[in-house]
Design a protein around this motif. Structure first.
Motif, PDB file in Angstrom:
ATOM      1  N   GLY A 189       0.809  -1.209   0.000  1.00 13.59           N
ATOM      2  CA  GLY A 189       0.000   0.000   0.000  1.00 13.59           C
ATOM      3  C   GLY A 189       0.843   1.260   0.000  1.00 13.59           C
ATOM      4  O   GLY A 189       0.568   2.208  -0.745  1.00 13.59           O
ATOM      5  N   VAL A 190       1.893   1.277   0.821  1.00 15.38           N
ATOM      6  CA  VAL A 190       2.773   2.448   0.892  1.00 15.38           C
ATOM      7  C   VAL A 190       3.505   2.660  -0.430  1.00 15.38           C
ATOM      8  O   VAL A 190       3.598   3.786  -0.930  1.00 15.38           O
ATOM      9  N   VAL A 191       4.015   1.574  -1.020  1.00 12.94           N
ATOM     10  CA  VAL A 191       4.741   1.682  -2.286  1.00 12.94           C
ATOM     11  C   VAL A 191       3.835   2.232  -3.385  1.00 12.94           C
ATOM     12  O   VAL A 191       4.223   3.117  -4.150  1.00 12.94           O
ATOM     13  N   GLU A 192       2.599   1.729  -3.468  1.00 10.33           N
ATOM     14  CA  GLU A 192       1.676   2.189  -4.503  1.00 10.33           C
ATOM     15  C   GLU A 192       1.326   3.670  -4.344  1.00 10.33           C
ATOM     16  O   GLU A 192       1.342   4.429  -5.313  1.00 10.33           O
ATOM     17  N   VAL A 193       1.013   4.071  -3.119  1.00  5.41           N
ATOM     18  CA  VAL A 193       0.620   5.471  -2.890  1.00  5.41           C
ATOM     19  C   VAL A 193       1.804   6.402  -3.123  1.00  5.41           C
ATOM     20  O   VAL A 193       1.662   7.463  -3.759  1.00  5.41           O
ATOM     21  N   MET A 194       2.978   6.032  -2.618  1.00  8.28           N
ATOM     22  CA  MET A 194       4.164   6.878  -2.803  1.00  8.28           C
ATOM     23  C   MET A 194       4.527   6.976  -4.284  1.00  8.28           C
ATOM     24  O   MET A 194       4.859   8.056  -4.797  1.00  8.28           O
ATOM     25  N   GLY A 195       4.471   5.859  -4.988  1.00  2.00           N
ATOM     26  CA  GLY A 195       4.786   5.863  -6.406  1.00  2.00           C
ATOM     27  C   GLY A 195       3.817   6.718  -7.202  1.00  2.00           C
ATOM     28  O   GLY A 195       4.218   7.491  -8.074  1.00  2.00           O
ATOM     29  N   ALA A 196       2.526   6.586  -6.877  1.00  2.00           N
ATOM     30  CA  ALA A 196       1.510   7.373  -7.583  1.00  2.00           C
ATOM     31  C   ALA A 196       1.648   8.862  -7.293  1.00  2.00           C
ATOM     32  O   ALA A 196       1.364   9.699  -8.153  1.00  2.00           O
ATOM     33  N   SER A 197       2.108   9.215  -6.095  1.00  2.00           N
ATOM     34  CA  SER A 197       2.221  10.618  -5.707  1.00  2.00           C
ATOM     35  C   SER A 197       3.476  11.289  -6.256  1.00  2.00           C
ATOM     36  O   SER A 197       3.434  12.438  -6.688  1.00  2.00           O
ATOM     37  N   TYR A 198       4.598  10.561  -6.233  1.00  2.00           N
ATOM     38  CA  TYR A 198       5.876  11.178  -6.584  1.00  2.00           C
ATOM     39  C   TYR A 198       6.359  10.828  -7.993  1.00  2.00           C
ATOM     40  O   TYR A 198       7.277  11.461  -8.503  1.00  2.00           O
ATOM     41  N   LEU A 199       5.754   9.808  -8.600  1.00  3.21           N
ATOM     42  CA  LEU A 199       6.179   9.436  -9.952  1.00  3.21           C
ATOM     43  C   LEU A 199       5.021   9.658 -10.930  1.00  3.21           C
ATOM     44  O   LEU A 199       4.767  10.763 -11.347  1.00  3.21           O
ATOM     45  N   ASP A 200       4.301   8.596 -11.269  1.00  2.00           N
ATOM     46  CA  ASP A 200       3.204   8.718 -12.228  1.00  2.00           C
ATOM     47  C   ASP A 200       2.057   7.843 -11.749  1.00  2.00           C
ATOM     48  O   ASP A 200       2.208   6.622 -11.603  1.00  2.00           O
ATOM     49  N   SER A 201       0.905   8.460 -11.490  1.00  2.00           N
ATOM     50  CA  SER A 201      -0.240   7.717 -10.960  1.00  2.00           C
ATOM     51  C   SER A 201      -0.782   6.671 -11.931  1.00  2.00           C
ATOM     52  O   SER A 201      -1.461   5.735 -11.529  1.00  2.00           O
ATOM     53  N   ALA A 202      -0.478   6.828 -13.222  1.00  2.00           N
ATOM     54  CA  ALA A 202      -0.967   5.871 -14.218  1.00  2.00           C
ATOM     55  C   ALA A 202      -0.362   4.489 -14.030  1.00  2.00           C
ATOM     56  O   ALA A 202      -0.914   3.493 -14.482  1.00  2.00           O
ATOM     57  N   TYR A 203       0.811   4.427 -13.361  1.00  2.00           N
ATOM     58  CA  TYR A 203       1.505   3.152 -13.176  1.00  2.00           C
ATOM     59  C   TYR A 203       1.437   2.685 -11.725  1.00  2.00           C
ATOM     60  O   TYR A 203       2.315   1.967 -11.261  1.00  2.00           O
ATOM     61  N   ARG A 204       0.395   3.082 -11.048  1.00  2.00           N
ATOM     62  CA  ARG A 204       0.265   2.776  -9.620  1.00  2.00           C
ATOM     63  C   ARG A 204       0.439   1.284  -9.324  1.00  2.00           C
ATOM     64  O   ARG A 204       1.175   0.896  -8.425  1.00  2.00           O
ATOM     65  N   ASP A 205      -0.275   0.441 -10.057  1.00  2.00           N
ATOM     66  CA  ASP A 205      -0.203  -1.001  -9.804  1.00  2.00           C
ATOM     67  C   ASP A 205       1.158  -1.585 -10.169  1.00  2.00           C
ATOM     68  O   ASP A 205       1.566  -2.615  -9.625  1.00  2.00           O
ATOM     69  N   ALA A 206       1.860  -0.933 -11.087  1.00  2.00           N
ATOM     70  CA  ALA A 206       3.151  -1.455 -11.539  1.00  2.00           C
ATOM     71  C   ALA A 206       4.239  -1.296 -10.484  1.00  2.00           C
ATOM     72  O   ALA A 206       5.180  -2.100 -10.432  1.00  2.00           O
ATOM     73  N   TYR A 207       4.130  -0.286  -9.615  1.00  2.00           N
ATOM     74  CA  TYR A 207       5.182  -0.050  -8.626  1.00  2.00           C
ATOM     75  C   TYR A 207       5.287  -1.214  -7.644  1.00  2.00           C
ATOM     76  O   TYR A 207       6.383  -1.633  -7.268  1.00  2.00           O
TER      77      TYR A 207
END
Length: 294
Positions: free
Chosen positions: A252-270
């Motif tokens: 959960g933390v990895v997905e939210v952090m990735g979507a916030s600081y990188l690209d939300s379109a790839y949320r599940d990929a992180y």
């Protein structure tokens, strides 16, 4: 300059979402620990929980979290019946036969939901959907908070069941050595039905908790949740309930952090990227050797 408020805001959201992921992973882990098979229908059970909440909300006006009073026992009963009527027939077959049986259950549930509700995503109306709890400069969504609290209560109840009851001791004995458990008089077929029912009840609880955040759809989300459950389970260490909880929060933390600081379109990929890295570095999972097996 680093925005600490934004960081802790995202961290709190990630932990609360991860708690629900943990609930999904714990159900899969519990079934694997006792039955030694991966349940490919697990994600569809989560989606089924979403539709339980949708139907109860539309028919009776029940708040999703109040509908857990109905959804949890109903999920347990359906799961126990699936085990008793279908999976028990192949419990002693090759592992791949059991996995194919759960895949068949997945296809049946997914298509029944599609025929009943159609392919359009559905959700529920909640008066507090946009309400927040303010802690200093951090705002926590009430929906996320209630989902996290529901997860905490259910996991605590599972802990008490496994560690403080005769049924829990029988489950642990069956997980440790099925033949040995049978020799001391434990009805392992009954225990397997109880465990599969518990696994489905946990998945249904996660689905009900997620419906205020996501749309229910039988088209793709079942496979997605099965994948998330598998990632959570393997991240922590296959067969370890405590590790699955940690793995869920991490995802959960990895997905939210990735979507916030990188690209939300790839949320599940992180989460999948972290999953691959963990497999390469430590194939037994992050806590495969350090968390006591349940």
């Amino acid at each position: 300059m680093f925005d600490y408020v934004s960081f802790f805001q995202n961290l709190s959201n990630g932990v609360l979402i991860g708690a629900v992921y943990a609930l999904i992973g714990v159900g899969l882990t519990l079934v694997f620990g006792v039955m030694r098979t991966i349940n490919f229908a697990h994600g569809d059970f989560v989606v089924l929980g979403m539709y339980f909440a949708v139907v109860l909300n539309a028919a009776l006006g029940l708040d999703p979290y109040l509908s857990l009073v109905v959804a949890i026992p109903l999920g347990f009963i359906v799961g126990a019946l699936i085990q008793k009527l279908i999976l028990t027939r192949v419990i002693d077959a090759k592992p791949e036969t059991m996995m194919l049986a759960t895949l068949g259950v997945s296809l049946v549930i997914g298509n029944l939901l599609l025929l009943t509700f159609g392919g359009e995503p559905k959700s529920v109306n909640m008066p507090y959907a946009s309400s927040t709890l303010v802690l200093g400069e951090i705002r926590i969504s009430l929906v996320l908070l209630y989902a996290g609290l529901a997860t905490l209560v259910v996991i605590l109840a599972l802990y008490l069941l496994l560690n403080k009851t005769e049924v829990g001791r029988a489950i642990k004995a069956t997980a440790e050595n099925r033949l040995g458990a049978e020799l001391v008089g434990i009805n392992t077929k009954k225990i397997q039905a109880i465990v599969f029912g518990l696994g489905m009840a946990l998945a249904v609880t996660a689905g009900v908790s997620l419906i205020p955040l996501l749309f229910a759809s039988p088209v793709t989300t079942g496979a997605l949740f099965t994948l998330k459950a598998f990632v959570v389970t393997v991240l922590g260490g296959l067969g370890n309930i405590g590790a699955a909880i940690i793995g869920g929060v991490l995802l959960g933390v990895v997905e939210v952090m990735g979507a916030s600081y990188l690209d939300s379109a790839y949320r599940d990929a992180y989460g999948l990227l972290v999953f691959v890295v963990v497999l390469l570095v430590k194939p037994e999972g992050l806590f495969g050797k350090s968390v006591k097996r349940v």
